[in-house]
Design a protein around this motif. Structure first.
Motif, PDB file in Angstrom:
ATOM      1  N   ALA A 136       0.853  -1.199   0.000  1.00  0.00           N
ATOM      2  CA  ALA A 136       0.000   0.000   0.000  1.00  0.00           C
ATOM      3  C   ALA A 136       0.887   1.247   0.000  1.00  0.00           C
ATOM      4  N   ARG A 137       1.947   1.201   0.811  1.00  0.00           N
ATOM      5  CA  ARG A 137       2.839   2.373   0.902  1.00  0.00           C
ATOM      6  C   ARG A 137       3.634   2.575  -0.383  1.00  0.00           C
ATOM      7  N   ARG A 138       4.048   1.455  -0.991  1.00  0.00           N
ATOM      8  CA  ARG A 138       4.843   1.603  -2.217  1.00  0.00           C
ATOM      9  C   ARG A 138       3.990   2.166  -3.353  1.00  0.00           C
ATOM     10  N   MET A 139       2.716   1.818  -3.383  1.00  0.00           N
ATOM     11  CA  MET A 139       1.885   2.404  -4.438  1.00  0.00           C
ATOM     12  C   MET A 139       1.794   3.920  -4.254  1.00  0.00           C
ATOM     13  N   GLN A 140       1.853   4.360  -3.020  1.00  0.00           N
ATOM     14  CA  GLN A 140       1.813   5.812  -2.790  1.00  0.00           C
ATOM     15  C   GLN A 140       3.074   6.481  -3.335  1.00  0.00           C
ATOM     16  N   SER A 141       4.230   5.850  -3.142  1.00  0.00           N
ATOM     17  CA  SER A 141       5.439   6.506  -3.666  1.00  0.00           C
ATOM     18  C   SER A 141       5.485   6.427  -5.185  1.00  0.00           C
ATOM     19  N   SER A 142       4.961   5.337  -5.760  1.00  0.00           N
ATOM     20  CA  SER A 142       4.921   5.244  -7.227  1.00  0.00           C
ATOM     21  C   SER A 142       4.009   6.335  -7.791  1.00  0.00           C
ATOM     22  N   ALA A 143       2.843   6.508  -7.179  1.00  0.00           N
ATOM     23  CA  ALA A 143       1.887   7.511  -7.652  1.00  0.00           C
ATOM     24  C   ALA A 143       2.495   8.909  -7.553  1.00  0.00           C
ATOM     25  N   ALA A 144       3.166   9.190  -6.444  1.00  0.00           N
ATOM     26  CA  ALA A 144       3.753  10.519  -6.250  1.00  0.00           C
ATOM     27  C   ALA A 144       4.823  10.798  -7.307  1.00  0.00           C
ATOM     28  N   ALA A 145       5.552   9.772  -7.714  1.00  0.00           N
ATOM     29  CA  ALA A 145       6.662   9.955  -8.667  1.00  0.00           C
ATOM     30  C   ALA A 145       6.188  10.389 -10.044  1.00  0.00           C
ATOM     31  N   ILE A 146       4.942  10.011 -10.404  1.00  0.00           N
ATOM     32  CA  ILE A 146       4.452  10.421 -11.730  1.00  0.00           C
ATOM     33  C   ILE A 146       3.131  11.209 -11.596  1.00  0.00           C
ATOM     34  N   LEU A 147       3.074  11.960 -10.504  1.00  0.00           N
ATOM     35  CA  LEU A 147       1.994  12.930 -10.266  1.00  0.00           C
ATOM     36  C   LEU A 147       0.590  12.355 -10.408  1.00  0.00           C
ATOM     37  N   MET A 148       0.390  11.185  -9.786  1.00  0.00           N
ATOM     38  CA  MET A 148      -0.957  10.604  -9.797  1.00  0.00           C
ATOM     39  C   MET A 148      -1.574  10.705  -8.403  1.00  0.00           C
ATOM     40  N   GLN A 149      -2.869  10.638  -8.358  1.00  0.00           N
ATOM     41  CA  GLN A 149      -3.572  10.589  -7.083  1.00  0.00           C
ATOM     42  C   GLN A 149      -3.483   9.172  -6.532  1.00  0.00           C
ATOM     43  N   ALA A 150      -2.809   8.987  -5.396  1.00  0.00           N
ATOM     44  CA  ALA A 150      -2.661   7.630  -4.847  1.00  0.00           C
ATOM     45  C   ALA A 150      -3.894   7.251  -4.044  1.00  0.00           C
ATOM     46  N   PRO A 151      -4.276   5.970  -4.051  1.00  0.00           N
ATOM     47  CA  PRO A 151      -5.304   5.537  -3.109  1.00  0.00           C
ATOM     48  C   PRO A 151      -4.737   5.643  -1.694  1.00  0.00           C
ATOM     49  N   THR A 152      -5.565   5.968  -0.726  1.00  0.00           N
ATOM     50  CA  THR A 152      -5.085   5.975   0.664  1.00  0.00           C
ATOM     51  C   THR A 152      -4.710   4.542   1.029  1.00  0.00           C
ATOM     52  N   GLU A 153      -3.908   4.406   2.083  1.00  0.00           N
ATOM     53  CA  GLU A 153      -3.546   3.056   2.532  1.00  0.00           C
ATOM     54  C   GLU A 153      -4.789   2.257   2.858  1.00  0.00           C
ATOM     55  N   GLN A 154      -5.748   2.937   3.460  1.00  0.00           N
ATOM     56  CA  GLN A 154      -6.982   2.248   3.869  1.00  0.00           C
ATOM     57  C   GLN A 154      -7.778   1.769   2.650  1.00  0.00           C
ATOM     58  N   LEU A 155      -7.873   2.628   1.639  1.00  0.00           N
ATOM     59  CA  LEU A 155      -8.596   2.242   0.423  1.00  0.00           C
ATOM     60  C   LEU A 155      -7.895   1.078  -0.270  1.00  0.00           C
TER      61      LEU A 155
END
Ligand code: PLP
Ligand code: COI
Length: 339
Positions: A78-97
């Motif tokens: 869940a956390r890694r998807m957040q860093s991937s999303a941030a790297a290419i300016l995407m809206q990441a799902p929250t960890e909970q979602l």
């Protein structure tokens, strides 16, 4: 469904019953939706299609001897998807979602989690894509977050047997300050040509070198790389490799086995000093490396002469799998048991 031969599954796509979807529109996530379609309606100018605004994750669910389903390191993915999303300016799902969607997708497809005896697993693929129509190179303001699952066997046909890998200096999978350290689709497109050349040559993967100086080891196809010498577990440090959750777990296990764990830059020539080597990742688990051929210098580095994994790879593999299937206690809190 009744005819699935669980023990003979390879790492390929098999349809399951449902997937789970959520849309980011007007600055917020909507409700989780359940779909039985394998298709996504998509605008032809969506940013994911043209400009690679796409990130994904990969994790697995395992059925234990006790019949319980365990998901490995859900929080880390869940956390890694957040860093991937941030790297290419995407809206990441929250960890909970992210967690809610994964749990729901597994639960809805419980009958596809392979039985304990098969040694197979349910692969979980969360996907995040920019869906807004754009022709200028700009980030989307709308996103689809989707989770599908599919039952899989070993990534490499050989299973837990050594395979050979090759160094090909004319290819990089990522730029020195690029997106190699996040899980975005563009990295994989960039690896296809080198991967095909390696496969045609009978290798399981390319062992990439650092893209700047071409002196240090990076990672190995869709997996991290590690080596063992005596009591030492060494894995390359680099800005352009994906921080593997499997490797992180193996480092912890190796340390608790009393090994010295080192993450540092590793010169190609140092390969000659090690006794065992392996690729590691969610799909690859541990895939021992038998031999590494340096296609440019003609040098070879041999790690297995008898076609068998070395003792440290063997021990790490069985410990990791033991935790994943629930045969060993989850003393690190890595496992989420499906209710
Ligand atoms: N490196 C790359 C390029 C990968 O695609 C993967 C797979 O996810 C890994 C390493 C291994 O990472 P993990 O252990 O988190 O699956
Ligand atoms: C994984 O190990 O989860 C991967 O994503 C590797 C590959 C199938 C892309």
């Amino acid at each position: 469904m009744e005819t699935v031969d669980w023990s003979s599954l390879s790492f390929s796509y098999l349809p399951t019953d449902y997937n789970v979807r959520c849309y980011w529109r007007n600055g917020q996530w909507g409700e989780l939706e359940v779909s039985s379609s394998e298709y996504i309606p998509m605008h032809m100018a969506a940013t994911c299609l043209h400009y690679g605004q796409e990130a994904f994750e990969g994790l697995k669910a395992f059925k234990g001897k006790d019949g319980k389903i365990r998901i490995f390191r859900l929080d880390e993915n869940a956390r890694r998807m957040q860093s991937s999303a941030a790297a290419i300016l995407m809206q990441a799902p929250t960890e909970q979602l992210f967690k809610e969607a994964v749990l729901k997708a597994v639960k809805l497809n419980e009958r596809f989690v392979p039985p304990y005896e098969s040694g197979a697993a349910l692969y979980i693929r969360p996907l995040l894509v920019g869906t807004q129509a754009r022709v200028g190179v700009n980030p989307s303001e709308e996103y689809l977050f989707l989770v599908f699952v599919t039952p899989v066997g070993p990534y490499f046909k050989a299973g837990f047997k050594p395979t050979n890998v090759v160094i090909l200096r004319q290819f990089d999978r990522a730029a020195p300050q690029g997106t190699g350290n996040v899980k975005v689709g563009g990295n994989y497109a960039a690896s296809l040509r080198a991967g095909a050349i390696a496969h045609d040559g009978g290798y399981s993967a390319v062992l990439y070198l650092d893209p700047k100086e071409k002196k240090y080891l990076d990672e190995c196809g869709p997996a991290n790389f590690f080596m063992v010498r005596g009591n030492e577990y060494v894995t390359p440090a680099s800005n352009s490799i994906l921080p593997s959750i499997t490797n992180k777990s193996l480092m912890q296990l190796a340390e608790d086995m009393g090994m010295q764990v080192v993450r540092r830059r590793v010169l190609v020539e140092e390969l000659a000093d090690f006794e065992e080597a392996g690729e590691c990742g969610t799909a690859a688990v541990i895939s021992p490396v038998g031999r590494i051929d340096d296609a440019d210098t003609g040098k070879s580095y041999v790690f297995s002469k008898n076609g068998e994994p070395g003792p440290v790879c063997e021990k790490l593999y069985h410990t990791l799998r033991g935790i994943q299937y629930g045969d060993l206690p989850d003393k690190y809190g890595w496992v989420t048991v499906l209710e």
